[in-house]
Design a protein around this motif. Structure first.
Motif, PDB file in Angstrom:
ATOM      1  N   THR A 148       0.834  -1.204   0.000  1.00 22.30           N
ATOM      2  CA  THR A 148       0.000   0.000   0.000  1.00 22.30           C
ATOM      3  C   THR A 148       0.871   1.257   0.000  1.00 22.30           C
ATOM      4  O   THR A 148       0.588   2.237  -0.718  1.00 22.30           O
ATOM      5  CB  THR A 148      -0.905   0.011   1.246  1.00 22.30           C
ATOM      6  OG1 THR A 148      -1.558  -1.255   1.334  1.00 22.30           O
ATOM      7  CG2 THR A 148      -1.950   1.107   1.163  1.00 22.30           C
ATOM      8  N   ALA A 149       1.952   1.212   0.806  1.00 24.81           N
ATOM      9  CA  ALA A 149       2.848   2.366   0.893  1.00 24.81           C
ATOM     10  C   ALA A 149       3.510   2.642  -0.459  1.00 24.81           C
ATOM     11  O   ALA A 149       3.642   3.800  -0.877  1.00 24.81           O
ATOM     12  CB  ALA A 149       3.898   2.123   1.960  1.00 24.81           C
ATOM     13  N   LEU A 150       3.891   1.584  -1.161  1.00 28.05           N
ATOM     14  CA  LEU A 150       4.519   1.752  -2.478  1.00 28.05           C
ATOM     15  C   LEU A 150       3.503   2.326  -3.463  1.00 28.05           C
ATOM     16  O   LEU A 150       3.792   3.262  -4.214  1.00 28.05           O
ATOM     17  CB  LEU A 150       5.051   0.405  -2.981  1.00 28.05           C
ATOM     18  CG  LEU A 150       6.302  -0.124  -2.273  1.00 28.05           C
ATOM     19  CD1 LEU A 150       6.589  -1.560  -2.677  1.00 28.05           C
ATOM     20  CD2 LEU A 150       7.506   0.769  -2.570  1.00 28.05           C
ATOM     21  N   ASP A 151       2.282   1.791  -3.425  1.00 33.84           N
ATOM     22  CA  ASP A 151       1.202   2.262  -4.298  1.00 33.84           C
ATOM     23  C   ASP A 151       0.932   3.752  -4.089  1.00 33.84           C
ATOM     24  O   ASP A 151       0.747   4.505  -5.041  1.00 33.84           O
ATOM     25  CB  ASP A 151      -0.105   1.505  -3.987  1.00 33.84           C
ATOM     26  CG  ASP A 151      -0.173   0.198  -4.753  1.00 33.84           C
ATOM     27  OD1 ASP A 151       0.706   0.006  -5.627  1.00 33.84           O
ATOM     28  OD2 ASP A 151      -1.073  -0.610  -4.473  1.00 33.84           O
ATOM     29  N   ASN A 152       0.915   4.153  -2.816  1.00 37.21           N
ATOM     30  CA  ASN A 152       0.492   5.510  -2.480  1.00 37.21           C
ATOM     31  C   ASN A 152       1.653   6.485  -2.318  1.00 37.21           C
ATOM     32  O   ASN A 152       1.437   7.642  -1.982  1.00 37.21           O
ATOM     33  CB  ASN A 152      -0.351   5.494  -1.211  1.00 37.21           C
ATOM     34  CG  ASN A 152      -1.650   4.718  -1.416  1.00 37.21           C
ATOM     35  OD1 ASN A 152      -2.175   4.671  -2.522  1.00 37.21           O
ATOM     36  ND2 ASN A 152      -2.150   4.111  -0.361  1.00 37.21           N
ATOM     37  N   GLY A 153       2.860   5.974  -2.499  1.00 37.87           N
ATOM     38  CA  GLY A 153       4.019   6.855  -2.467  1.00 37.87           C
ATOM     39  C   GLY A 153       4.420   7.339  -1.085  1.00 37.87           C
ATOM     40  O   GLY A 153       4.974   8.413  -0.945  1.00 37.87           O
ATOM     41  N   TRP A 154       4.106   6.565  -0.023  1.00 41.02           N
ATOM     42  CA  TRP A 154       4.574   7.001   1.301  1.00 41.02           C
ATOM     43  C   TRP A 154       5.576   6.012   1.931  1.00 41.02           C
ATOM     44  O   TRP A 154       5.707   5.924   3.140  1.00 41.02           O
ATOM     45  CB  TRP A 154       3.395   7.294   2.226  1.00 41.02           C
ATOM     46  CG  TRP A 154       2.426   6.188   2.511  1.00 41.02           C
ATOM     47  CD1 TRP A 154       2.707   4.943   2.924  1.00 41.02           C
ATOM     48  CD2 TRP A 154       0.990   6.251   2.428  1.00 41.02           C
ATOM     49  NE1 TRP A 154       1.582   4.213   3.096  1.00 41.02           N
ATOM     50  CE2 TRP A 154       0.493   4.999   2.799  1.00 41.02           C
ATOM     51  CE3 TRP A 154       0.069   7.256   2.065  1.00 41.02           C
ATOM     52  CZ2 TRP A 154      -0.876   4.699   2.809  1.00 41.02           C
ATOM     53  CZ3 TRP A 154      -1.277   6.954   2.106  1.00 41.02           C
ATOM     54  CH2 TRP A 154      -1.754   5.694   2.456  1.00 41.02           C
ATOM     55  N   ILE A 155       6.304   5.337   1.103  1.00 46.07           N
ATOM     56  CA  ILE A 155       7.262   4.338   1.600  1.00 46.07           C
ATOM     57  C   ILE A 155       8.381   4.979   2.430  1.00 46.07           C
ATOM     58  O   ILE A 155       9.000   4.334   3.266  1.00 46.07           O
ATOM     59  CB  ILE A 155       7.832   3.495   0.434  1.00 46.07           C
ATOM     60  CG1 ILE A 155       8.589   2.270   0.922  1.00 46.07           C
ATOM     61  CG2 ILE A 155       8.736   4.336  -0.481  1.00 46.07           C
ATOM     62  CD1 ILE A 155       7.742   1.144   1.387  1.00 46.07           C
ATOM     63  N   GLU A 156       8.669   6.301   2.201  1.00 48.07           N
ATOM     64  CA  GLU A 156       9.724   6.954   2.996  1.00 48.07           C
ATOM     65  C   GLU A 156       9.173   7.530   4.304  1.00 48.07           C
ATOM     66  O   GLU A 156       9.918   8.061   5.113  1.00 48.07           O
ATOM     67  CB  GLU A 156      10.404   8.070   2.192  1.00 48.07           C
ATOM     68  CG  GLU A 156      11.008   7.643   0.860  1.00 48.07           C
ATOM     69  CD  GLU A 156      12.129   6.606   0.987  1.00 48.07           C
ATOM     70  OE1 GLU A 156      12.706   6.476   2.091  1.00 48.07           O
ATOM     71  OE2 GLU A 156      12.420   5.924  -0.021  1.00 48.07           O
ATOM     72  N   ASP A 157       7.872   7.413   4.539  1.00 46.78           N
ATOM     73  CA  ASP A 157       7.290   7.944   5.779  1.00 46.78           C
ATOM     74  C   ASP A 157       7.647   7.058   6.983  1.00 46.78           C
ATOM     75  O   ASP A 157       8.035   5.906   6.824  1.00 46.78           O
ATOM     76  CB  ASP A 157       5.757   7.998   5.686  1.00 46.78           C
ATOM     77  CG  ASP A 157       5.292   9.168   4.820  1.00 46.78           C
ATOM     78  OD1 ASP A 157       6.171   9.871   4.273  1.00 46.78           O
ATOM     79  OD2 ASP A 157       4.063   9.337   4.690  1.00 46.78           O
ATOM     80  N   GLN A 158       7.411   7.620   8.177  1.00 43.09           N
ATOM     81  CA  GLN A 158       7.650   6.839   9.395  1.00 43.09           C
ATOM     82  C   GLN A 158       6.547   5.796   9.589  1.00 43.09           C
ATOM     83  O   GLN A 158       5.388   6.050   9.268  1.00 43.09           O
ATOM     84  CB  GLN A 158       7.674   7.769  10.605  1.00 43.09           C
ATOM     85  CG  GLN A 158       8.877   8.706  10.595  1.00 43.09           C
ATOM     86  CD  GLN A 158       9.005   9.487  11.885  1.00 43.09           C
ATOM     87  OE1 GLN A 158       8.102   9.482  12.722  1.00 43.09           O
ATOM     88  NE2 GLN A 158      10.153  10.135  12.047  1.00 43.09           N
ATOM     89  N   ALA A 159       6.948   4.660  10.129  1.00 36.74           N
ATOM     90  CA  ALA A 159       6.008   3.550  10.308  1.00 36.74           C
ATOM     91  C   ALA A 159       4.801   3.961  11.157  1.00 36.74           C
ATOM     92  O   ALA A 159       3.676   3.558  10.897  1.00 36.74           O
ATOM     93  CB  ALA A 159       6.710   2.371  10.955  1.00 36.74           C
ATOM     94  N   GLY A 160       5.062   4.790  12.176  1.00 40.93           N
ATOM     95  CA  GLY A 160       4.008   5.196  13.096  1.00 40.93           C
ATOM     96  C   GLY A 160       2.799   5.822  12.403  1.00 40.93           C
ATOM     97  O   GLY A 160       1.679   5.743  12.899  1.00 40.93           O
ATOM     98  N   LEU A 161       3.027   6.403  11.209  1.00 37.96           N
ATOM     99  CA  LEU A 161       1.940   7.081  10.503  1.00 37.96           C
ATOM    100  C   LEU A 161       1.012   6.104   9.769  1.00 37.96           C
ATOM    101  O   LEU A 161      -0.161   6.403   9.575  1.00 37.96           O
ATOM    102  CB  LEU A 161       2.513   8.083   9.491  1.00 37.96           C
ATOM    103  CG  LEU A 161       3.334   9.238  10.062  1.00 37.96           C
ATOM    104  CD1 LEU A 161       3.992  10.049   8.938  1.00 37.96           C
ATOM    105  CD2 LEU A 161       2.450  10.134  10.926  1.00 37.96           C
TER     106      LEU A 161
END
Lengths: 111, 315
Positions: B76-89
């Protein structure tokens, strides 16, 4: 003396009465099972406070007729069950090992 | 999602009993890898790839569970482009957990009820102590089932060789084995009473069968009380019976002492059951026609007691 006479003679309750009624060859008093195994009289009875299944195993090996449990020790069901399977009579009494031995001494060694 | 194909309402009793006996802590993986909420999802994905795992619990510095990051979350993170975000989010925070002392049966029903591939395990203080995957459960179950089947086979074998089929004089050699378990007084004595019945039905003299019973029971109790478990082996030939009591340790440091009447290392609990009088080995030696013992600290003990079934010399 026969197994069936033990209860009334000692004033003890019979917890397991499914046995072949035969003569008692003698008695031994001990709470150490190894000691009982080494020294109990074959085809006799054991006077003890060890109220658990392992005592039945010892009695089976020594062909004991009965076990007399003293001091009103609580007797677990699996011990009664094991005694029934092996046809060993089980009695329980409020008396101590000393008292039971005393009552039986003349009776069993006099013959 | 992988379900565990065990129906708890109609499985054999042996399986059900294993499911109730085993606890979550017996099957879980621990220690485990955890992530911190400040780790990036990219970092977590790399850790998962490196360790070949499909999910990582996220915990704070005191090991309290905050959430979990699974392969799904990474996709999901790769799809939505937030793979560099912190896990907590973006971690999954709606996590179903198991408690380490729950029975395995509970755990199996969780796997079948929820479509999760893993459950974090908490201790009684709600600290994260492990993680359970379906494959943990299946492999532990297989090991336990194997042991149980082996035990049942032994029981079946000894039943076959029991009183009905017992003709010790007509065959060359018959070997019967029983297992003993540390401190399992429930089954202690089983081997000895079985073997005594077998000899009795084979017409062996009662004085001899009693001596065999004594030696066998003493050796059996020795294994239950002192060893990490062992085997009671009965080798029955036309004229002799050999009892071999072989355990896996820890061995006897001083054989001379162990053979001395009255010497015992048994603990209070064992003594309260009427054992531990220091008479086991001396009793065995006394009743056997031949006696052999081999032991040393750090390895197992082997005792071999031989009986002449056609009249004998021992007292």
């Amino acid at each position: 003396m026969k197994t069936s006479e033990l209860g009334s003679f000692l004033g003890a309750d019979c917890l397991q009465g499914d046995y072949e009624d035969r003569d008692i060859a003698g008695a031994y008093t001990s709470d150490l099972l190894s000691d009982a195994m080494a020294n109990a009289v074959d085809e006799g009875i054991l006077i003890t406070i060890q109220a658990h299944k392992n005592t039945i195993a010892v009695a089976t090996i020594k062909d004991l007729r009965a076990i007399v449990l003293c001091n009103n020790r609580p007797v677990p069901d699996d011990m009664i069950e094991a005694a029934r399977n092996e046809g060993i009579a089980l009695f329980v009494t409020k008396d101590s090992q000393y008292e039971v031995s005393g009552k039986l001494y003349a009776q069993l060694s006099g013959t | 999602m992988l379900a565990i194909p065990i129906h708890q309402d109609n499985s054999p009793e042996a399986v059900i009993s294993i499911l109730f006996k085993l606890k979550v802590k017996d099957v879980m993986t621990h220690p485990i890898l955890t992530a911190s909420p400040s780790d990036t999802l990219r970092h977590i994905q790399q850790v998962m790839k490196k360790n070949h795992i499909t999910g990582i619990p996220v915990a704070d510095s005191e090991n309290r569970l905050l959430g979990i990051v699974s392969m799904d979350d990474i996709v999901t993170a790769l799809d939505n482009g937030w793979i560099e975000d912190q896990a907590g989010l973006h971690m999954t925070t709606n996590v179903i957990v198991l408690e380490e002392n729950m029975s395995l049966s509970f755990c199996v029903s969780y796997f079948n009820k929820y479509s999760f591939g893993r459950f974090p395990v908490l201790d009684s203080r709600s600290r994260l102590v492990g993680i359970v995957t379906a494959s943990d459960v299946i492999s532990t179950l297989l090991v336990a089932l194997n042991k149980e089947v082996e035990r049942l086979e032994h029981t079946a074998e000894s039943a076959e060789t029991g009183p009905a089929g017992a003709k010790p004089e007509n065959s060359g050699e018959q070997v019967i084995e029983f297992k003993t378990e540390p401190f399992n007084f429930e089954i202690a004595g089983q081997a000895s009473t079985e073997i005594k019945k077998l000899l009795k039905s084979g017409g062996i003299d009662t004085a001899i069968t009693r001596r065999v019973g004594i030696a066998s029971y003493e050796l059996e109790i020795n294994q239950v009380v002192h060893s990490a478990g062992g085997i009671m082996r009965y080798i029955l030939k036309a004229d002799t019976l050999v009892i071999e009591a072989e355990d896996t340790g820890p061995g006897i440091p001083n054989l001379e002492k162990a053979m001395t009447e009255g010497f015992s290392t048994a603990n209070e609990r064992v003594r309260s059951l009427g054992f531990g009088a220091g008479m086991g080995l001396p009793n065995t030696k006394r009743v056997a026609d031949e006696f052999y013992i081999d032991s040393a600290e750090g390895r197992g003990t082997l005792v071999r007691a031989t009986f002449n079934l056609k009249g004998s010399t021992a007292v």
